[in-house]
Every structure is written in structure tokens, then in C-alpha cells.
Design a protein around this motif. Structure first.
Motif, PDB file in Angstrom:
ATOM      1  N   THR A  15       0.834  -1.206   0.000  1.00 27.12           N
ATOM      2  CA  THR A  15       0.000   0.000   0.000  1.00 27.12           C
ATOM      3  C   THR A  15       0.865   1.250   0.000  1.00 27.12           C
ATOM      4  O   THR A  15       0.625   2.190  -0.761  1.00 27.12           O
ATOM      5  CB  THR A  15      -0.945  -0.001   1.221  1.00 27.12           C
ATOM      6  OG1 THR A  15      -1.776  -1.164   1.145  1.00 27.12           O
ATOM      7  CG2 THR A  15      -1.811   1.231   1.253  1.00 27.12           C
ATOM      8  N   LYS A  19       1.129   4.003  -3.022  1.00 28.25           N
ATOM      9  CA  LYS A  19       0.864   5.412  -2.711  1.00 28.25           C
ATOM     10  C   LYS A  19       2.028   6.284  -3.183  1.00 28.25           C
ATOM     11  O   LYS A  19       1.831   7.319  -3.813  1.00 28.25           O
ATOM     12  CB  LYS A  19       0.645   5.620  -1.223  1.00 28.25           C
ATOM     13  CG  LYS A  19       0.439   7.082  -0.843  1.00 28.25           C
ATOM     14  CD  LYS A  19       0.489   7.263   0.661  1.00 28.25           C
ATOM     15  CE  LYS A  19       0.455   8.705   1.063  1.00 28.25           C
ATOM     16  NZ  LYS A  19       1.746   9.378   0.944  1.00 28.25           N
ATOM     17  N   GLU A  23       1.465   9.282  -5.951  1.00 25.42           N
ATOM     18  CA  GLU A  23       1.439  10.641  -5.418  1.00 25.42           C
ATOM     19  C   GLU A  23       2.068  11.630  -6.399  1.00 25.42           C
ATOM     20  O   GLU A  23       3.197  11.447  -6.838  1.00 25.42           O
ATOM     21  CB  GLU A  23       2.178  10.678  -4.079  1.00 25.42           C
ATOM     22  CG  GLU A  23       1.726  11.764  -3.183  1.00 25.42           C
ATOM     23  CD  GLU A  23       2.112  11.475  -1.735  1.00 25.42           C
ATOM     24  OE1 GLU A  23       1.297  11.784  -0.875  1.00 25.42           O
ATOM     25  OE2 GLU A  23       3.203  10.938  -1.492  1.00 25.42           O
ATOM     26  N   ARG A  79      -4.886   6.709   2.910  1.00 28.86           N
ATOM     27  CA  ARG A  79      -3.902   7.674   2.376  1.00 28.86           C
ATOM     28  C   ARG A  79      -3.622   7.385   0.898  1.00 28.86           C
ATOM     29  O   ARG A  79      -3.445   8.303   0.106  1.00 28.86           O
ATOM     30  CB  ARG A  79      -2.610   7.622   3.190  1.00 28.86           C
ATOM     31  CG  ARG A  79      -2.721   8.298   4.519  1.00 28.86           C
ATOM     32  CD  ARG A  79      -1.370   8.325   5.231  1.00 28.86           C
ATOM     33  NE  ARG A  79      -1.492   8.915   6.522  1.00 28.86           N
ATOM     34  CZ  ARG A  79      -1.489   8.229   7.668  1.00 28.86           C
ATOM     35  NH1 ARG A  79      -1.337   6.922   7.668  1.00 28.86           N
ATOM     36  NH2 ARG A  79      -1.617   8.852   8.818  1.00 28.86           N
ATOM     37  N   LEU A  80      -3.571   6.103   0.550  1.00 28.93           N
ATOM     38  CA  LEU A  80      -3.411   5.718  -0.858  1.00 28.93           C
ATOM     39  C   LEU A  80      -4.574   6.255  -1.683  1.00 28.93           C
ATOM     40  O   LEU A  80      -4.372   6.858  -2.743  1.00 28.93           O
ATOM     41  CB  LEU A  80      -3.323   4.198  -0.982  1.00 28.93           C
ATOM     42  CG  LEU A  80      -3.561   3.605  -2.378  1.00 28.93           C
ATOM     43  CD1 LEU A  80      -2.481   4.047  -3.338  1.00 28.93           C
ATOM     44  CD2 LEU A  80      -3.654   2.097  -2.304  1.00 28.93           C
ATOM     45  N   ALA A  83      -4.270  10.008  -2.114  1.00 26.44           N
ATOM     46  CA  ALA A  83      -3.242  10.342  -3.108  1.00 26.44           C
ATOM     47  C   ALA A  83      -3.752  10.071  -4.522  1.00 26.44           C
ATOM     48  O   ALA A  83      -3.489  10.843  -5.454  1.00 26.44           O
ATOM     49  CB  ALA A  83      -1.966   9.533  -2.847  1.00 26.44           C
ATOM     50  N   TRP A  84      -4.509   8.999  -4.701  1.00 26.82           N
ATOM     51  CA  TRP A  84      -5.009   8.615  -6.015  1.00 26.82           C
ATOM     52  C   TRP A  84      -6.109   9.564  -6.482  1.00 26.82           C
ATOM     53  O   TRP A  84      -6.155   9.974  -7.641  1.00 26.82           O
ATOM     54  CB  TRP A  84      -5.537   7.198  -5.945  1.00 26.82           C
ATOM     55  CG  TRP A  84      -5.648   6.469  -7.250  1.00 26.82           C
ATOM     56  CD1 TRP A  84      -5.667   7.004  -8.505  1.00 26.82           C
ATOM     57  CD2 TRP A  84      -5.745   5.065  -7.414  1.00 26.82           C
ATOM     58  NE1 TRP A  84      -5.789   6.011  -9.436  1.00 26.82           N
ATOM     59  CE2 TRP A  84      -5.826   4.816  -8.796  1.00 26.82           C
ATOM     60  CE3 TRP A  84      -5.788   4.002  -6.535  1.00 26.82           C
ATOM     61  CZ2 TRP A  84      -5.943   3.523  -9.308  1.00 26.82           C
ATOM     62  CZ3 TRP A  84      -5.898   2.724  -7.052  1.00 26.82           C
ATOM     63  CH2 TRP A  84      -5.966   2.490  -8.416  1.00 26.82           C
TER      64      TRP A  84
END
Length: 189
Positions: A15, A19, A23, A79-80, A83-84
Motif C-alpha cells: 500500500t 501510494k 502521489e 492515504r493511498l 493520493a489517487w
């Protein structure tokens, strides 16, 4: 127990790696939307493709069972997703309009998770959808806002966003990355 810990470590590391790849990389975000996780032996079969973005959202449910007490795997996945979804119109569109409808999953985390960081990151992820589509497509923004209002509550959602903006972790995340210190003979000795 060891197998569970091993799976946790693998999931967490992959993960974080994904990310980092996505990012601030629009091209990588677009390519990742097309990644098919279906085994090669099943390609071309009647089964529909299993894409990476829906798998990441489904992994949130699995992460609840694998996660440690701090919710680090759920936080990493959220968080991934942040960012995506940040500044990627197609990712937000795929996320919001998918058949699986990922909005209820996020709104349930935002409302019912026992971990404050998970609740806050789920709200920030929903906020990414609102922030982009608020400017681009009012019908989709309205749908997201409707889910937020019904499942979380507008006041609770805004309080979570406000909390995130004042949290030290959030402020540190906004800072540009610091390069590692230069290694010289004098600093090593």
C-alpha cells in the motif's frame, strides 16, 4: 498468527509503495486505473475484470480484521486513496460512479470506526471527491454530498475535516519532503 502478521506486513508495504508511486504522478494514476488483477488464465473469460481501485476499497473491509490497534493498515489504504483521488478527475469519476458504489464504504468508516484517524481520513477521502466534482460536475457532487449528509451528517463531516486541518500530522503532510542529511566523513565519525 504468524501468517496474519506476514499478510499484514505485505499489505502495508505494498500500500505504501503504491501510494508513493501515485502521489503527484498523473500518468501513474491513469495507468493504475486500468490495472486488471484478474489472473492471466481468466483473461477473455466471461468474468469481468477486477480493477485495482475497487480492490483497494474492498481491502478496507479486510484491513479491519488484519489491522493492529492503531489502524495503521486502514490509514495506509485511505492515504493511498487520497493520493489517487487528488487531482485525478478520472479516478474520482471511477470511484464515485462505480457499480460497487464506494461511497457507503467510506461513509461507514467515517461514521462508525472506533479509530479517530480512520474516521478523519475517510472524511478527507470523501472531501477529495467533493472538492474536485464541486467544480466539474454538480450532479456527482450532489450525490456525494447526499451520501455524506445521510450517512455521516454534515456537521460531523465538517468537524472531521476541520479537525484534520488543525492536526499536526496534517500540517506535516503539507510540508515539502526534506532530503536526508548529507553523509560525510565528519558526520559518520
Amino acid at each position: 498468527e504468524d501468517e496474519k502478521k506476514e499478510h499484514f506486513i505485505e499489505s502495508y508495504a505494498s500500500t505504501i509503495a503504491l501510494k508513493s508511486m501515485l502521489e503527484d504522478n498523473e500518468d501513474a494514476k491513469m495507468r493504475a486505473l486500468r490495472v486488471n488483477l484478474q489472473p492471466l488464465s481468466e483473461l477473455g473469460s466471461a468474468k469481468s475484470a477486477e480493477l485495482l481501485l475497487p480492490r483497494c476499497v474492498r481491502s478496507l473491509a479486510i484491513a479491519q480484521k488484519l489491522d493492529d490497534a492503531s489502524g495503521s493498515l486502514q490509514c495506509a489504504i485511505l492515504r493511498l486513496l487520497i493520493a489517487w483521488l487528488s487531482d485525478c478527475a478520472l479516478a474520482v469519476h471511477s470511484f464515485v460512479t462505480s457499480d460497487a458504489s464506494h461511497l457507503p464504504t467510506l461513509s461507514d468508516l467515517a461514521k462508525y470506526s472506533s479509530l479517530e484517524d480512520v474516521r478523519t481520513l475517510a472524511c478527507v477521502c470523501l472531501g477529495c471527491c467533493l472538492a474536485y466534482y464541486g467544480e466539474q460536475d454538480y450532479a456527482i457532487a450532489s450525490n456525494v454530498l447526499d451520501v455524506v449528509a445521510r450517512r455521516i451528517g454534515t456537521n460531523d463531516f465538517l468537524a472531521a475535516i476541520e479537525h484534520a486541518m488543525h492536526a499536526d500530522n496534517f500540517k506535516r503532510a503539507l510540508l515539502p519532503p526534506k532530503p536526508p542529511p548529507t553523509v560525510t566523513r565528519a558526520t559518520v565519525a
